[in-house]
Design an enzyme around this catalytic site. Structure first.
Site, mmCIF file in Angstrom:
data_model
loop_
_atom_site.group_PDB
_atom_site.id
_atom_site.type_symbol
_atom_site.label_atom_id
_atom_site.label_comp_id
_atom_site.label_asym_id
_atom_site.label_seq_id
_atom_site.Cartn_x
_atom_site.Cartn_y
_atom_site.Cartn_z
ATOM 1 N N ASP A 233 0.883 -1.215 0.086
ATOM 2 C CA ASP A 233 0.057 -0.012 -0.125
ATOM 3 C C ASP A 233 0.952 1.132 -0.053
ATOM 4 O OD1 ASP A 233 -3.187 0.971 0.926
ATOM 5 O OD2 ASP A 233 -1.586 2.425 1.594
ATOM 6 N N ASN A 241 -2.545 12.719 -3.434
ATOM 7 C CA ASN A 241 -3.429 13.547 -4.212
ATOM 8 C C ASN A 241 -4.015 14.818 -3.744
ATOM 9 O OD1 ASN A 241 -3.878 11.327 -6.283
ATOM 10 N ND2 ASN A 241 -5.508 10.087 -4.873
ATOM 11 N N GLU A 276 -4.735 2.279 -4.209
ATOM 12 C CA GLU A 276 -3.122 2.354 -4.263
ATOM 13 C C GLU A 276 -2.541 1.258 -3.570
ATOM 14 O OE1 GLU A 276 -5.016 4.456 -0.284
ATOM 15 O OE2 GLU A 276 -5.578 4.257 -2.430
#
Length: 365
Positions: A233, A241, A276
């Site tokens: 992850d 983001n 992700e």
């Protein structure tokens, strides 16, 4: 995972050999099914969620462990003291509309059109055959009695020409139907491929990975060769983001996909599990060896300094955390995924940018 979202973990019983071809739902102990149903209902009631098909599906994925990412997101939200609302759950379970190049609706229309073409061609053939038969029967009857030879020859000639013209028309209809069928077959093959490929990275997706995991699990049980699964992850991806935008976030996802793909040989299989998250399957590799390989990739990525090409602002250190589990130590492949996810959670809690083995309490990065 289930303990962390307030629900007891469901353990799947090991399957016996004569049940290996039964559906998964039929292989689960009735008491386990009852516990799962109780967990799903408790989840919906606790968070004041309506009993709808989408909510039931989301609750099942979180409570059964088949969607560790959703379970972890629920857990982290609970830890922050934020409610699991209907709006949040819909956003957390949304499916990217770009995941397939061809929608189910378009594919269904193609199939319907292909079936219609085949049906028309078949009806045309039956009608032509019936007409030919009826006309020939009449001509044979005419031959039984007195008739004008020239007139009969002319009539038969016209009939033959009509038969040839009708045959050619039917042949063209069949060719068109064959072309439509071939196009439909290509569309179906493409849809099957698209259904197993992640549109952003080009890697296999979660569906494809689960199929390979099931197959590899059965093979490893037969051969006794080691089988390790890893969950990875991206660390603090939401911050990336929020700071740089989703386009930059997509670039980071692709970069990490390439980094992890560099580990893959014929004995390693990688897929994007969603968002992700990535999953890797190491066939014939012990968990400790898989950890060493994954840790090397983690260090290589952490040493890079990437820059947002659009703004020229640095991303800073981009890292990922991971968890690894021994698949053959679990009664079910999904349980191994849940164990790897638990190890990933431990890596996150202990500082991120590190890899953990399932069951291991601590390990220096």
């Amino acid at each position: 995972m289930l303990q962390r979202i307030g629900l007891p973990r469901l353990r799947w019983p090991r399957l016996v050999a004569d049940n290996s071809e039964m559906p998964a739902s039929a292989q689960i102990d009735p008491r386990a099914r009852r516990r799962l149903l109780d967990e799903i209902s408790n989840f919906l009631i606790e968070h004041d969620l309506e009993v709808t098909p989408s909510n039931l599906l989301a609750a099942h994925e979180a409570c059964s462990g088949i969607n560790p990412r959703l379970a972890r997101r629920i857990e982290w939200r609970r830890e922050q003291g934020e409610p699991i609302t209907q709006t949040w759950l819909e956003e957390a379970t949304v499916v990217d509309p770009c995941a397939g190049k061809k929608s189910i609706e378009d594919l269904a229309k193609d199939m319907e059109r292909g079936i219609d073409e085949l049906s028309r061609a078949s009806k045309s053939m039956r009608r032509a055959t019936s007409d030919y038969g009826d006309e020939l029967e009449r001509r044979v009857d005419d031959l039984q009695g007195p008739c004008d030879t020239e007139e009969l020859i002319s009539t038969l000639s016209n009939f033959a020409e009509a038969m040839i013209a009708r045959s050619r028309q039917t042949e063209e209809e069949l060719k068109a139907s064959e072309r439509e069928t071939a196009k439909l077959r290509r569309n179906l093959d493409r849809a099957r491929q698209d259904a197993q490929v992640d549109y952003l990275t080009g890697l296999p997706n979660r569906r494809a990975f689960e199929e390979v995991l099931e197959t590899s699990y059965r093979e490893a049980q037969d051969t006794g060769e080691p089988l390790s699964v890893a969950f990875c992850d991206i660390d603090r991806f939401k911050t990336i983001n929020d700071t740089h935008g989703h386009e930059a976030g997509d670039r980071i996802i692709r970069e990490i996909a390439e980094t992890l793909s560099s580990l893959c040989t014929k004995d390693c299989y990688i897929a994007r599990h969603g968002g992700e998250e990535f999953v890797l399957l190491f066939r014939g590799v012990e968990p400790q060896d898989a950890l060493a390989q994954l840790d090397e990739a983690r260090e290589a990525l952490a040493s890079r300094r990437m820059v947002n090409r659009r703004t020229e602002k640095p991303f800073g250190m981009v890292t990922f955390s991971g968890g690894i589990a021994d698949v053959l130590q679990c009664a079910d492949p999904r349980e191994a995924l849940a164990a790897a996810d638990q190890a990933l959670y431990c890596a996150k809690r202990s500082g991120r940018n590190r890899i953990r083995l399932a069951g291991e309490q601590s390990r220096a990065a």
